[in-house]
Design a protein around this motif. Structure first.
Motif, PDB file in Angstrom:
ATOM      1  N   CYS A 159      87.124 -26.070   7.796  1.00 43.20           N
ATOM      2  CA  CYS A 159      88.494 -25.706   7.422  1.00 43.20           C
ATOM      3  C   CYS A 159      89.167 -26.948   6.859  1.00 43.20           C
ATOM      4  CB  CYS A 159      89.261 -25.170   8.611  1.00 43.20           C
ATOM      5  SG  CYS A 159      90.969 -24.729   8.238  1.00 43.20           S
ATOM      6  N   VAL A 160      89.452 -26.912   5.586  1.00 37.97           N
ATOM      7  CA  VAL A 160      90.152 -28.014   4.936  1.00 37.97           C
ATOM      8  C   VAL A 160      91.645 -27.735   4.989  1.00 37.97           C
ATOM      9  CG1 VAL A 160      90.437 -29.341   2.830  1.00 37.97           C
ATOM     10  CG2 VAL A 160      88.189 -28.393   3.405  1.00 37.97           C
ATOM     11  N   ALA A 161      92.382 -28.691   5.516  1.00 35.75           N
ATOM     12  CA  ALA A 161      93.827 -28.527   5.658  1.00 35.75           C
ATOM     13  C   ALA A 161      94.556 -29.443   4.679  1.00 35.75           C
ATOM     14  CB  ALA A 161      94.254 -28.848   7.082  1.00 35.75           C
ATOM     15  N   SER A 162      95.781 -29.021   4.331  1.00 32.64           N
ATOM     16  CA  SER A 162      96.572 -29.813   3.398  1.00 32.64           C
ATOM     17  C   SER A 162      97.267 -30.976   4.089  1.00 32.64           C
ATOM     18  CB  SER A 162      97.604 -28.926   2.700  1.00 32.64           C
ATOM     19  OG  SER A 162      98.438 -28.303   3.662  1.00 32.64           O
ATOM     20  N   GLY A 163      97.201 -31.000   5.428  1.00 30.68           N
ATOM     21  CA  GLY A 163      97.799 -32.081   6.181  1.00 30.68           C
ATOM     22  C   GLY A 163      97.062 -32.277   7.490  1.00 30.68           C
ATOM     23  N   TRP A 164      97.701 -33.015   8.382  1.00 28.62           N
ATOM     24  CA  TRP A 164      97.047 -33.330   9.657  1.00 28.62           C
ATOM     25  C   TRP A 164      97.822 -32.662  10.788  1.00 28.62           C
ATOM     26  CZ3 TRP A 164      92.367 -34.958  10.189  1.00 28.62           C
ATOM     27  CH2 TRP A 164      91.923 -35.469  11.399  1.00 28.62           C
ATOM     28  N   TYR A 165      97.179 -31.734  11.493  1.00 26.03           N
ATOM     29  CA  TYR A 165      97.872 -30.927  12.508  1.00 26.03           C
ATOM     30  C   TYR A 165      96.941 -30.692  13.688  1.00 26.03           C
ATOM     31  CZ  TYR A 165      99.858 -29.754   7.942  1.00 26.03           C
ATOM     32  OH  TYR A 165     100.361 -29.822   6.674  1.00 26.03           O
ATOM     33  N   ALA A 166      97.515 -30.207  14.773  1.00 24.48           N
ATOM     34  CA  ALA A 166      96.690 -29.629  15.827  1.00 24.48           C
ATOM     35  C   ALA A 166      96.074 -28.363  15.241  1.00 24.48           C
ATOM     36  CB  ALA A 166      97.527 -29.296  17.056  1.00 24.48           C
ATOM     37  N   MET A 167      94.773 -28.199  15.455  1.00 22.13           N
ATOM     38  CA  MET A 167      94.053 -27.119  14.775  1.00 22.13           C
ATOM     39  C   MET A 167      93.255 -26.283  15.766  1.00 22.13           C
ATOM     40  SD  MET A 167      94.619 -27.512  11.476  1.00 22.13           S
ATOM     41  CE  MET A 167      93.241 -26.668  10.689  1.00 22.13           C
ATOM     42  N   VAL A 226      82.336 -19.265  24.704  1.00 21.39           N
ATOM     43  CA  VAL A 226      81.629 -20.115  23.743  1.00 21.39           C
ATOM     44  C   VAL A 226      81.317 -21.507  24.286  1.00 21.39           C
ATOM     45  CG1 VAL A 226      82.762 -18.850  21.867  1.00 21.39           C
ATOM     46  CG2 VAL A 226      83.661 -21.077  22.567  1.00 21.39           C
ATOM     47  N   LYS A 227      81.788 -21.805  25.482  1.00 29.00           N
ATOM     48  CA  LYS A 227      81.541 -23.128  26.061  1.00 29.00           C
ATOM     49  C   LYS A 227      80.053 -23.422  26.130  1.00 29.00           C
ATOM     50  CE  LYS A 227      85.621 -23.816  28.940  1.00 29.00           C
ATOM     51  NZ  LYS A 227      86.165 -23.815  30.327  1.00 29.00           N
ATOM     52  N   GLY A 228      79.700 -24.627  25.717  1.00 26.26           N
ATOM     53  CA  GLY A 228      78.304 -25.024  25.744  1.00 26.26           C
ATOM     54  C   GLY A 228      77.530 -24.616  24.503  1.00 26.26           C
ATOM     55  N   ARG A 229      78.127 -23.764  23.676  1.00 25.42           N
ATOM     56  CA  ARG A 229      77.448 -23.312  22.455  1.00 25.42           C
ATOM     57  C   ARG A 229      78.174 -23.759  21.190  1.00 25.42           C
ATOM     58  NH1 ARG A 229      77.138 -18.048  21.319  1.00 25.42           N
ATOM     59  NH2 ARG A 229      79.051 -17.474  22.456  1.00 25.42           N
ATOM     60  N   PHE A 230      79.493 -23.800  21.249  1.00 26.10           N
ATOM     61  CA  PHE A 230      80.299 -24.168  20.082  1.00 26.10           C
ATOM     62  C   PHE A 230      80.908 -25.547  20.294  1.00 26.10           C
ATOM     63  CE2 PHE A 230      81.624 -19.615  18.596  1.00 26.10           C
ATOM     64  CZ  PHE A 230      80.304 -19.237  18.612  1.00 26.10           C
ATOM     65  N   THR A 231      81.083 -26.277  19.185  1.00 23.93           N
ATOM     66  CA  THR A 231      81.717 -27.579  19.231  1.00 23.93           C
ATOM     67  C   THR A 231      82.719 -27.691  18.093  1.00 23.93           C
ATOM     68  OG1 THR A 231      79.715 -28.583  20.158  1.00 23.93           O
ATOM     69  CG2 THR A 231      81.372 -30.068  19.215  1.00 23.93           C
ATOM     70  N   ILE A 232      83.950 -28.048  18.431  1.00 24.47           N
ATOM     71  CA  ILE A 232      84.974 -28.265  17.420  1.00 24.47           C
ATOM     72  C   ILE A 232      85.134 -29.766  17.218  1.00 24.47           C
ATOM     73  CG2 ILE A 232      86.895 -28.211  19.081  1.00 24.47           C
ATOM     74  CD1 ILE A 232      88.564 -26.801  16.885  1.00 24.47           C
ATOM     75  N   SER A 233      85.315 -30.164  15.964  1.00 23.66           N
ATOM     76  CA  SER A 233      85.496 -31.579  15.655  1.00 23.66           C
ATOM     77  C   SER A 233      86.346 -31.687  14.402  1.00 23.66           C
ATOM     78  CB  SER A 233      84.133 -32.254  15.442  1.00 23.66           C
ATOM     79  OG  SER A 233      83.448 -31.671  14.341  1.00 23.66           O
ATOM     80  N   ARG A 234      86.782 -32.916  14.102  1.00 24.41           N
ATOM     81  CA  ARG A 234      87.599 -33.101  12.901  1.00 24.41           C
ATOM     82  C   ARG A 234      87.255 -34.415  12.244  1.00 24.41           C
ATOM     83  NH1 ARG A 234      93.482 -32.175  14.743  1.00 24.41           N
ATOM     84  NH2 ARG A 234      93.716 -32.195  12.483  1.00 24.41           N
ATOM     85  N   ASN A 293      90.405 -34.479   6.094  1.00 26.30           N
ATOM     86  CA  ASN A 293      91.371 -33.476   6.550  1.00 26.30           C
ATOM     87  C   ASN A 293      90.673 -32.157   6.861  1.00 26.30           C
ATOM     88  OD1 ASN A 293      93.702 -34.957   6.583  1.00 26.30           O
ATOM     89  ND2 ASN A 293      94.744 -33.807   4.982  1.00 26.30           N
ATOM     90  N   THR A 294      89.546 -32.253   7.517  1.00 31.38           N
ATOM     91  CA  THR A 294      88.710 -31.081   7.750  1.00 31.38           C
ATOM     92  C   THR A 294      88.393 -30.937   9.228  1.00 31.38           C
ATOM     93  OG1 THR A 294      87.702 -31.284   5.556  1.00 31.38           O
ATOM     94  CG2 THR A 294      86.513 -29.983   7.178  1.00 31.38           C
ATOM     95  N   VAL A 295      88.446 -29.705   9.690  1.00 33.39           N
ATOM     96  CA  VAL A 295      88.051 -29.351  11.052  1.00 33.39           C
ATOM     97  C   VAL A 295      86.794 -28.498  10.966  1.00 33.39           C
ATOM     98  CG1 VAL A 295      88.702 -28.114  13.140  1.00 33.39           C
ATOM     99  CG2 VAL A 295      90.393 -29.476  11.933  1.00 33.39           C
ATOM    100  N   TYR A 296      85.866 -28.774  11.856  1.00 31.63           N
ATOM    101  CA  TYR A 296      84.594 -28.063  11.853  1.00 31.63           C
ATOM    102  C   TYR A 296      84.424 -27.266  13.146  1.00 31.63           C
ATOM    103  CZ  TYR A 296      83.574 -31.532   8.252  1.00 31.63           C
ATOM    104  OH  TYR A 296      83.627 -32.321   7.137  1.00 31.63           O
ATOM    105  N   LEU A 297      83.679 -26.202  13.051  1.00 33.51           N
ATOM    106  CA  LEU A 297      83.252 -25.459  14.237  1.00 33.51           C
ATOM    107  C   LEU A 297      81.742 -25.281  14.132  1.00 33.51           C
ATOM    108  CD1 LEU A 297      84.235 -24.049  16.845  1.00 33.51           C
ATOM    109  CD2 LEU A 297      84.162 -21.900  15.557  1.00 33.51           C
ATOM    110  N   GLN A 298      81.021 -26.066  14.902  1.00 28.78           N
ATOM    111  CA  GLN A 298      79.579 -25.938  14.951  1.00 28.78           C
ATOM    112  C   GLN A 298      79.234 -24.865  15.972  1.00 28.78           C
ATOM    113  OE1 GLN A 298      77.079 -27.548  13.142  1.00 28.78           O
ATOM    114  NE2 GLN A 298      75.737 -26.062  14.167  1.00 28.78           N
ATOM    115  N   MET A 299      78.536 -23.846  15.537  1.00 25.84           N
ATOM    116  CA  MET A 299      78.220 -22.705  16.390  1.00 25.84           C
ATOM    117  C   MET A 299      76.702 -22.615  16.550  1.00 25.84           C
ATOM    118  SD  MET A 299      80.928 -19.893  14.927  1.00 25.84           S
ATOM    119  CE  MET A 299      80.084 -19.732  13.360  1.00 25.84           C
ATOM    120  N   ASN A 300      76.239 -22.828  17.765  1.00 21.86           N
ATOM    121  CA  ASN A 300      74.816 -22.758  18.078  1.00 21.86           C
ATOM    122  C   ASN A 300      74.544 -21.596  19.026  1.00 21.86           C
ATOM    123  OD1 ASN A 300      74.431 -25.149  16.585  1.00 21.86           O
ATOM    124  ND2 ASN A 300      74.794 -26.417  18.396  1.00 21.86           N
ATOM    125  N   SER A 301      73.285 -21.233  19.133  1.00 20.84           N
ATOM    126  CA  SER A 301      72.874 -20.143  20.033  1.00 20.84           C
ATOM    127  C   SER A 301      73.750 -18.913  19.846  1.00 20.84           C
ATOM    128  CB  SER A 301      72.933 -20.621  21.497  1.00 20.84           C
ATOM    129  OG  SER A 301      72.107 -21.745  21.691  1.00 20.84           O
TER     130      SER A 301
END
Length: 120
Positions: free
Chosen positions: A21-29, A59-67, A72-80
């Motif tokens: 997710c590319v954002a136009s600014g920096w926010y809590a996401m 989703v705990k233990g399977r998904f990881t959110i990072s930025r 200016n991008t937030v990621y959601l890595q989804m495993n299993s």
């Protein structure tokens, strides 16, 4: 505020996908999802600083959110991935807080959703 999500697709159960997710600014996401006939639900959230993250129990233990501040991008890595993860995934921004946005009511801006389909 503009949010552009991408990365959805079709994957078999047990597989992985990474949403961006590319954002136009920096926010809590955050990331939310909505399956057909169901209400939109919280998946994962990350604070403005990136130092705090929260996950739905499902989703705990399977998904990881990072930025990435440089992009200016937030990621959601989804495993299993499981068939029950099938939904339209939306990124979201809360411009009024430095903490994690965890409810749809706390979201100020929504990105256009990206479809994730997990086949069994």
């Amino acid at each position: 505020v503009q949010l552009q999500a991408s990365g959805g697709g079709l994957v078999q159960a047990g597989g992985s996908l990474r949403l961006s997710c590319v954002a136009s600014g920096w926010y809590a996401m955050g990331w939310f999802r909505q399956a057909p006939g169901k209400e939109r639900e919280f998946v994962a959230g990350i604070s403005w600083s990136g130092g705090t993250t929260y996950y739905a129990d499902s989703v705990k233990g399977r998904f990881t959110i990072s930025r990435d501040s440089a992009k200016n991008t937030v990621y959601l890595q989804m495993n299993s991935l499981k068939p029950e993860d099938t939904a339209v995934y939306h990124c979201a921004a809360d411009v009024d807080t430095l903490n994690v946005v965890r409810t749809p009511g706390g979201v100020d801006y929504w990105g256009k959703g990206t479809q994730v389909t997990v086949s069994s």
